[in-house]
Design an enzyme around this catalytic site. Sequence first.
Site, PDB file in Angstrom:
ATOM      1  N   SER A  94       0.817  -1.218   0.000  1.00 58.38           N
ATOM      2  CA  SER A  94       0.000   0.000   0.000  1.00 58.38           C
ATOM      3  C   SER A  94       0.851   1.269   0.000  1.00 58.38           C
ATOM      4  O   SER A  94       0.423   2.306  -0.504  1.00 58.38           O
ATOM      5  CB  SER A  94      -0.933  -0.004   1.213  1.00 58.38           C
ATOM      6  OG  SER A  94      -0.191  -0.064   2.422  1.00 58.38           O
ATOM      7  N   ASP A 255      -2.247   7.149  10.198  1.00 59.12           N
ATOM      8  CA  ASP A 255      -2.398   5.832  10.819  1.00 59.12           C
ATOM      9  C   ASP A 255      -1.090   5.248  11.340  1.00 59.12           C
ATOM     10  O   ASP A 255      -1.057   4.106  11.803  1.00 59.12           O
ATOM     11  CB  ASP A 255      -3.030   4.844   9.828  1.00 59.12           C
ATOM     12  CG  ASP A 255      -2.227   4.731   8.531  1.00 59.12           C
ATOM     13  OD1 ASP A 255      -1.107   5.294   8.462  1.00 59.12           O
ATOM     14  OD2 ASP A 255      -2.709   4.089   7.591  1.00 59.12           O
ATOM     15  N   HIS A 258       1.242   4.911   6.844  1.00 57.82           N
ATOM     16  CA  HIS A 258       1.333   5.586   5.552  1.00 57.82           C
ATOM     17  C   HIS A 258       1.817   7.029   5.719  1.00 57.82           C
ATOM     18  O   HIS A 258       1.402   7.736   6.632  1.00 57.82           O
ATOM     19  CB  HIS A 258      -0.018   5.568   4.839  1.00 57.82           C
ATOM     20  CG  HIS A 258      -0.491   4.187   4.526  1.00 57.82           C
ATOM     21  ND1 HIS A 258      -1.368   3.507   5.353  1.00 57.82           N
ATOM     22  CD2 HIS A 258      -0.197   3.347   3.503  1.00 57.82           C
ATOM     23  CE1 HIS A 258      -1.602   2.311   4.837  1.00 57.82           C
ATOM     24  NE2 HIS A 258      -0.911   2.181   3.717  1.00 57.82           N
TER      25      HIS A 258
END
Length: 783
Positions: A94, A255, A258
């Site tokens: 991600s 978070d 990221h």
Amino acid sequence: MAALAYTGGKREINYYFSVRSAKALALGAVLLLAACHAASRRYRGGDTCEYLLSSGRFLGEKVWQPHSCMMHKYKNSEAKNCLIDKHIAFIGDSRIRQLFYSFIKLINPQVKEEGNKHGNIPFEDKSASIKVDFLWYPEVNGSMRQRIKSWTEWSIKIHNGSNEALTQYKINITSIAPLLEKLAKSSDVYWVLQDPVYEDMLSESRKMITNEKIDAYNEAAVRILNSSSRNSKAKVKVFSVSKLIAQETIMKSADGLHLPESSRDTNAMILMNVYCNKIMKPIDGSCCQPQPPLTLIQKLAFCFFTLSIIGYLIINLIHRNNYRKNKSCTDLESGEEKKPAISTPNVSTLEMLLHSFCKLGLIMTYFYLCDRANLFMKENKFYTHSSFFIPIVYILVLGVFYTENTKETKVLNREQTDEWKGWMQLVILIYHISGASTFLPVYMHIRVLVAAYLFQTGYGHFSYFWIKGDFGVYRVCQVLFRLNFLVVVLCIVMDRPYQFYYFVPLVTVWFMIIYATLAIWPQIVQKKANGNCLWHFGLLLKLICLLTCIYLLSYSQGAFEKIFSFWPLSKCFELNGNVYEWWFRWKLDRYVVFYGMLFAFIYLALQKHQMISEGKGDPLFSNRVSNVLLFISIVSFLTYSIWASSCKNKTECNELHPSVSVVQILAFILIRNIPGYVRSVYSSFFAWFGKISLELFICQYHIWLAADTKGILVLIPGYPMFNVLVSTFIFVCVAHEISQITNDLAQIVVPKDNSTLLKRLLCIAGFFSGLLLFSAMQDQSRH
């Protein structure tokens, strides 16, 4: 008498100590720094791409500064031109997906972060035939290996952070390393290290991801990938700079895993610089750019300066031998000294000429090393209010400290105008090195300073022609030579167009306009006008005609561009293939030279009719008039500053600037000259810099700033303040020496004798003809 002799001797000693010793110290510093940088590049490597991928620091909160080089901020159009017909793939989890989105937004900022978060995401720009794909492979495994293998003929969370997973990771990396190396032979391959996390913010499902484990994974990847590379050309490049960026910004993560958007945008811009700088060659993107090859004209200049140095050494050696042979000897019979009869004025002129070119050649070598060779480092500018205003306070204190009495108390006398040029030039230098153009109020006040220089051009040249009535060729050639000599040399050595040094073309053209206005029939000068007052009206009519021409031309951009697009004028005034920059610079201060001429005419008329008092300590007018004018001037000065500080954008301000800049200029002149005690003193500190203001303005382009003024020259990395002090010291010494060289050459190249001057002008015409020819050959070879 004894006191006078002491004072005179002290000044003489101070002069030679302060100038000669300073230049010797600057020369020693340059040689030492050049040797250190050359040794550093020899033993540590000079690949700026490695630095861009692995090291750097933040300037402020969002501006990333790579070590030793400058990073260009790519626009969408530039990114498309660079990546045309290219296929790029981002493989990973991600966080790599984040980098993928930031990268494609450089191509198309309208892209939205949509699609399957745990799947492949394609992107295509059909207009430029660009394909960028994101491939979802959260761990290094057999599937990733098969994907990479097909091109050639990670995840800690998934395994709960186990040691077995790290072992398997090493095995998998080892298996794909040869494939990556094979792929790197025909493509650019970058391995992005895993960024650190902010452990306190991680959700429960991600608590097993620790920075300790991330470091272990990264160390394994770096060790295995580096050990597998046998051929440097096929080396997989490790993108480790993202780790440094994340360490500074991960605290702002939403978070803990990221990166914030600004950080990933920085990573994407770094990737763009790594790949595109060698293709697009942006001026302010020195990272990953090879040293440009020497042009034909540069090679010829190098040969010329080399021959000048050799010639000077030979002549100097011959003169030393002759001196030894003809040394005064004692007559054996009478015991009287016999002095040798030596008279070789031609040789001494030649020696002075070669000596000047010898020094100039060494100085130009320094210019080239600073801003064309990859020897010294360069960094981007970063503006803060303190970086601009604190140095301003320092120079103000120094300027006041070196206050002396003026030799004369006339309005805008030589000492006062030198002082004016000096402090303005120092402020402009601080403005450039601090990057203060991003702060609009400062930008607008700097525009007034540039306008004030042009105001002095109109005032000074009008006063000379009006009083002296000297319209001879010698005067014109002297002015043109002193204005343009350094710039012409830099155009040759640094391979830059004449218009690049915009201020010199500006003052040159305005000088010729002033000359033409006053020299064409009927020639009206002060001596003639004193005999008949009607001539004053004739001169005013000339000035009105000049103003009308300026006004009409300022609203006829097409006509203006056609005039300056004709060859060979186009070679002088084109920049990036057009004359728009010249049009912009001319239009921005189109009226201020006229204002300077008009002010000179009015002032000299008042002076002639004894309507002003210029005695030492006397106010310029009667007390009542002086007080009223002084009050109006102060209010006008402050009003302009308030208006400039309230501007919304540069376009709006620049539209009004040509008409209103004269308000603050005239206000300053009156404030500086109405009180007699203020007019009777000046700052010798500022005046010293004012005498070399032109050289300072031009030299800053390459040996104080870097990348043609886009960045900052770094002679001493790691110590910004000390670096500025050292580079400034060398820069000022070089500017002063160039000023002396220009003055020496002006006496030789532009003689007073008309017949000799004509021959020199023919030689200069031949030189420029040859320069145009070689320039045309260069342009043809480039295309």
